[in-house]
Scaffold this motif. Structure first.
Motif, short mmCIF file in Angstrom:
data_model
loop_
_atom_site.label_atom_id
_atom_site.label_comp_id
_atom_site.label_asym_id
_atom_site.label_seq_id
_atom_site.Cartn_x
_atom_site.Cartn_y
_atom_site.Cartn_z
N TYR A 169 0.78 -1.16 -0.19
CA TYR A 169 -0.11 0.03 0.00
C TYR A 169 0.94 1.31 -0.05
CZ TYR A 169 -2.34 3.91 2.00
OH TYR A 169 -3.07 5.26 2.23
N ARG A 170 1.80 1.22 0.81
CA ARG A 170 2.72 2.42 0.85
C ARG A 170 3.25 2.65 -0.33
NH1 ARG A 170 2.96 4.85 5.87
NH2 ARG A 170 2.16 3.80 7.70
N ASN A 171 3.82 1.59 -1.11
CA ASN A 171 4.59 1.73 -2.09
C ASN A 171 3.91 2.24 -3.29
OD1 ASN A 171 5.59 0.74 -4.87
ND2 ASN A 171 7.28 -0.09 -3.58
N LEU A 172 2.50 1.68 -3.48
CA LEU A 172 1.66 2.36 -4.46
C LEU A 172 1.12 3.68 -4.38
CD1 LEU A 172 -0.55 -0.88 -5.24
CD2 LEU A 172 1.14 0.41 -6.56
N TYR A 173 0.84 3.80 -2.93
CA TYR A 173 0.48 5.19 -2.44
C TYR A 173 1.46 6.25 -2.91
CZ TYR A 173 -0.72 9.33 0.71
OH TYR A 173 -1.17 10.40 1.27
N LEU A 193 0.84 -6.37 -11.02
CA LEU A 193 1.15 -5.97 -9.65
C LEU A 193 1.62 -7.13 -8.79
CD1 LEU A 193 -1.41 -3.15 -8.95
CD2 LEU A 193 1.03 -2.85 -9.63
N ALA A 194 0.72 -8.13 -8.75
CA ALA A 194 1.09 -9.37 -8.11
C ALA A 194 2.27 -9.78 -8.45
CB ALA A 194 -0.21 -10.48 -8.22
N ARG A 198 -8.47 -0.29 -0.97
CA ARG A 198 -8.08 0.58 0.12
C ARG A 198 -7.94 2.06 -0.75
NH1 ARG A 198 -3.23 0.19 4.51
NH2 ARG A 198 -3.33 2.16 5.52
N LEU A 199 -7.08 2.07 -1.83
CA LEU A 199 -6.74 3.34 -2.48
C LEU A 199 -7.90 3.82 -3.00
CD1 LEU A 199 -3.30 2.00 -3.89
CD2 LEU A 199 -3.53 3.90 -2.43
N ALA A 200 -8.85 2.88 -3.38
CA ALA A 200 -10.04 3.55 -4.17
C ALA A 200 -10.98 4.15 -3.01
CB ALA A 200 -10.80 2.20 -4.73
N THR A 246 -7.48 1.87 -12.15
CA THR A 246 -6.46 2.71 -12.68
C THR A 246 -6.27 3.94 -11.62
OG1 THR A 246 -8.53 4.26 -13.56
CG2 THR A 246 -7.41 2.45 -15.34
N VAL A 247 -5.33 4.47 -12.08
CA VAL A 247 -4.94 5.89 -11.02
C VAL A 247 -6.14 6.88 -11.32
CG1 VAL A 247 -3.36 7.78 -10.47
CG2 VAL A 247 -2.56 5.27 -11.14
N ALA A 248 -6.71 7.41 -10.17
CA ALA A 248 -7.86 8.27 -10.36
C ALA A 248 -7.46 9.73 -11.42
CB ALA A 248 -8.24 8.67 -9.06
N GLN A 249 -8.47 10.06 -11.94
CA GLN A 249 -8.57 11.24 -12.72
C GLN A 249 -9.56 12.07 -12.31
OE1 GLN A 249 -8.51 9.19 -16.82
NE2 GLN A 249 -6.87 10.81 -17.15
N PRO A 250 -9.21 13.00 -11.12
CA PRO A 250 -10.30 13.88 -10.89
C PRO A 250 -10.93 14.78 -11.82
CG PRO A 250 -8.20 14.13 -9.85
CD PRO A 250 -8.01 13.34 -10.76
#
Length: 233
Positions: free
Chosen positions: A11-15, A34-35, A51-53, A67-71
């Motif tokens: 989590y910390r790595n991806l965050y 990722l796995a 969790r990131l979602a 996907t990485v969020a796009q606000p």
């Protein structure tokens, strides 16, 4: 390492990769890739992505994956509006509890931010700018406020990555020195006014285009209508 400890490390790595803009908004995050990269099961990756979602840093859609969020533009403006409410509201507590030693720690962040800016390291400069604001909020000694702001600052990084021009989004370190001087002088109202003005300037430095619907192709629409009319008896 235990399962929970391993998941936390992932989590910390991806965050960090997302917040520091190493992974741009819209980047696909396939579970299998990722796995394999982390040497864990897809189940572990799925828990981290969820969790990131929840923190709105990742979007997960049925049959399309993560996907990485796009606000959106509205979300971007909401984030900055929320930051003004939180940071301006907390500034009186910050001023009341600030000590010379704590302010020196913040000045160290500003110096590191200045060094990153001088090196042309935009990612590091933006990261340290956000870290300054979070560290400033911690002087209030209100953990709830600091936790809320940390989440808003993380989402701000996505806003900047999505809409910002190459030179936008990062606070100027000289401005951060200004608010520290106001806090050191015990000027709570001056610091609050500074924060309000400062956050609005940061928002304006990010290119936020209006999400207006595209103009209709009037000729095509009228041609289609005319053709249908001609086909009618």
């Amino acid at each position: 390492m235990t399962g929970s400890g391993r998941d936390e490390a992932i989590y910390r790595n991806l965050y960090a990769a997302i917040v520091e803009n190493h992974l741009e908004p819209g980047t696909k995050l396939p579970e299998d890739t990722l796995a394999e990269a982390f040497g864990v099961s897809r189940t572990s990756i799925r828990k981290v992505l969820q969790r990131l979602a929840y923190e709105r840093l990742v979007d997960i859609r049925m049959n399309r994956g993560a996907t990485v969020a796009q606000p959106t533009v509205k979300e971007a403006r909401d984030v900055f509006a929320a930051r003004r409410i939180v940071e301006c509201g907390a500034i009186a507590q910050v001023v009341a509890r600030a000590t010379p030693a704590k302010l020196d720690e913040l000045r160290d962040i500003v110096r590191r931010e200045q060094d990153a800016e001088a090196r042309g390291d935009r990612r590091e400069s933006i990261y340290l700018s956000g870290e300054f604001h979070v560290a400033l909020s911690r002087l209030s000694e209100n953990d709830t406020i600091s936790d809320i702001l940390a989440g808003l600052v993380s989402r701000s990084s996505l806003v900047i990555a999505t809409y910002g021009s190459p030179m936008s989004g990062s606070c100027r370190h000289t401005e951060h020195h200004d608010v520290l001087d106001l806090i050191a002088a015990g000027d709570a109202e001056g610091a609050r006014e500074w924060m309000e003005r400062h956050l609005r300037e940061v928002e304006r430095s990010v290119v936020l285009l209006e999400e207006n619907p595209s103009a209709p192709d009037l000729r095509r629409i009228l041609d289609d209508v005319a053709q249908r009319q001609r086909r009618q008896p």
